[in-house]
Design a protein around this motif. Structure first.
Motif, short mmCIF file in Angstrom:
data_model
loop_
_atom_site.label_atom_id
_atom_site.label_comp_id
_atom_site.label_asym_id
_atom_site.label_seq_id
_atom_site.Cartn_x
_atom_site.Cartn_y
_atom_site.Cartn_z
N LYS A 38 0.64 -1.02 0.25
CA LYS A 38 0.24 0.22 -0.05
C LYS A 38 1.29 1.03 -0.29
N TRP A 39 0.19 2.34 -0.89
CA TRP A 39 0.87 3.49 -0.38
C TRP A 39 0.95 4.52 1.15
N VAL A 40 1.99 4.68 1.83
CA VAL A 40 1.44 5.21 3.08
C VAL A 40 1.32 7.36 2.86
N VAL A 41 0.95 7.82 4.06
CA VAL A 41 1.05 8.64 3.89
C VAL A 41 1.48 8.87 5.33
N LEU A 42 2.81 9.17 5.50
CA LEU A 42 2.45 9.63 7.38
C LEU A 42 2.51 10.47 7.35
N PHE A 43 1.83 11.39 8.89
CA PHE A 43 2.46 12.61 8.49
C PHE A 43 1.59 12.85 10.07
N SER A 44 2.57 14.08 10.86
CA SER A 44 2.67 14.56 11.93
C SER A 44 1.69 15.78 12.61
N HIS A 45 0.91 16.42 13.33
CA HIS A 45 0.68 17.06 14.22
C HIS A 45 1.42 17.95 15.34
N PRO A 46 1.52 19.07 15.62
CA PRO A 46 2.02 19.48 16.85
C PRO A 46 1.28 18.82 18.32
N ALA A 47 0.50 19.07 18.10
CA ALA A 47 -0.52 18.60 19.52
C ALA A 47 -2.70 18.63 19.44
N ASP A 48 -2.52 17.76 20.17
CA ASP A 48 -4.39 17.70 20.05
C ASP A 48 -4.89 19.18 20.62
N PHE A 49 -5.92 18.74 20.44
CA PHE A 49 -6.74 20.25 21.26
C PHE A 49 -5.85 21.47 21.03
N THR A 50 -5.53 20.99 19.73
CA THR A 50 -5.68 22.75 19.18
C THR A 50 -6.12 23.13 18.14
N PRO A 51 -6.37 24.27 17.34
CA PRO A 51 -6.99 24.28 16.52
C PRO A 51 -6.75 24.27 14.94
N LEU A 77 0.27 11.22 14.06
CA LEU A 77 1.67 10.87 14.90
C LEU A 77 1.55 12.24 15.46
N SER A 78 1.26 12.27 17.05
CA SER A 78 1.98 13.38 17.36
C SER A 78 2.41 13.04 18.53
N ILE A 79 3.20 13.56 19.70
CA ILE A 79 3.51 13.64 20.87
C ILE A 79 2.51 13.29 22.03
N ASP A 80 1.72 12.78 21.55
CA ASP A 80 0.39 12.37 22.88
C ASP A 80 -0.19 11.33 23.14
N SER A 81 -0.35 10.78 23.98
CA SER A 81 -0.54 9.79 24.79
C SER A 81 -2.02 9.08 24.12
N PRO A 103 -5.39 5.17 12.26
CA PRO A 103 -4.45 5.44 13.29
C PRO A 103 -3.83 6.47 13.88
N VAL A 104 -4.05 7.06 14.85
CA VAL A 104 -3.06 7.98 15.04
C VAL A 104 -2.01 7.43 16.32
N ILE A 105 -0.45 8.05 15.59
CA ILE A 105 0.27 7.39 17.14
C ILE A 105 0.87 8.08 18.03
N ALA A 106 0.74 7.32 18.94
CA ALA A 106 1.39 8.94 19.94
C ALA A 106 2.84 8.27 20.43
N ASP A 107 3.92 8.89 20.17
CA ASP A 107 5.25 9.05 20.41
C ASP A 107 5.33 9.79 21.03
N LEU A 108 4.54 9.05 22.45
CA LEU A 108 5.78 9.75 24.11
C LEU A 108 6.95 9.75 23.88
N GLY A 109 7.96 8.91 23.33
CA GLY A 109 9.01 8.87 23.54
C GLY A 109 9.85 9.59 22.01
N VAL A 127 7.48 20.18 20.75
CA VAL A 127 6.38 19.12 19.45
C VAL A 127 6.51 19.05 18.07
N THR A 128 6.30 18.27 16.86
CA THR A 128 6.42 17.82 16.00
C THR A 128 5.85 18.75 14.92
N VAL A 129 6.55 19.25 14.03
CA VAL A 129 6.34 20.27 12.72
C VAL A 129 5.33 19.68 12.24
#
Ligand code: BEZ
Length: 216
Positions: A38-51, A77-81, A103-109, A127-129
């Motif tokens: 499959k093709w994959v689009v992996l994307f990160s965002h800075p933080a949950d609960f932000t506009p 993906l973001s660095i949230d649980s 799916p959303v990755i919880a990349d706490l580490g 936070v991730t850009v």
């Protein structure tokens, strides 16, 4: 897996295998290499609960079927649980009426963030850009995009890039600026003087020997 994740920190390299990882997500553990075929689009965002991130999640969810039609799986993906991701995606459903189907990755580490250069210290060290990685069915990294914290991405541009990459992958051609499906594609430049002369007789739309297009 620790070894894979520790091995290559920094920016990944286009045209090479996308760094493999195993990660906790909102649908349980996933491994990037399980997405082969499959093709994959992996994307990160800075933080949950932000506009801005919320608007982007809604944007990706609205285009989800368009990605699926193209055999593309989305992974956020973001660095949230995981609990934070669940609470946020439930809130998006409640307040905006939008289901988050990927799916959303919880990349706490920050293991995945480290492998993909998602932390850009000039923007933030915590936070991730806004990154986007487009990975082909063999696991090769084909394109990557980095946006700062303040600017939301265009899902239409990401879909256009998927179309462009899938076209160049399947037909061994290139695509010009602002290309969209149905437009003529660029014939790769000739490697020899003889090939340059011969291509002018091949029925391509040529402005000159180095600038030839054809319809697929
Ligand atoms: C946002 O998603 O709204 C946001 C996140 C981090 C910095 C600025 C904006």
């Amino acid at each position: 897996m620790e070894e894979i994740q520790e091995a290559k920190r920094g920016l990944p390299v286009l045209g090479r295998e996308a760094p493999d990882f195993e990660a906790e997500t909102t649908v349980g553990k996933i491994r990037l290499s399980d997405y082969r075929g499959k093709w994959v689009v992996l994307f990160s965002h800075p933080a949950d609960f932000t506009p801005v991130c919320t608007s982007e999640f809604i944007g990706f969810a609205e285009k989800y079927q368009e990605f699926k039609k193209r055999n593309v799986e989305l992974i956020g993906l973001s660095i949230d649980s995981v609990s934070s991701h669940i609470a946020w995606t439930r809130n998006i459903k409640e307040k905006f009426g939008v289901d988050i189907p990927f799916p959303v990755i919880a990349d706490l580490g920050m293991q995945v963030a480290g492998l993909y250069g998602m932390i850009q210290e000039g923007e933030s060290s915590t936070v991730t850009v806004r990154t986007v990685f487009l990975i082909d069915p063999e696991g090769i990294l084909k394109a990557m995009i980095y946006y700062p914290l303040t600017n939301g991405r265009s899902m239409n541009e990401i879909l256009r890039l998927v179309d462009s990459l899938q076209t160049t992958y399947e037909h061994k051609v290139a695509t010009p600026a602002n290309w969209k499906p149905g437009d003529a594609v660029v014939v790769p430049p000739p490697a020899t003087a003889k090939a340059a002369e011969e291509r002018l007789k091949e029925g391509y739309e040529c402005v000159d020997w180095y600038f030839c297009k054809k319809k697929l």
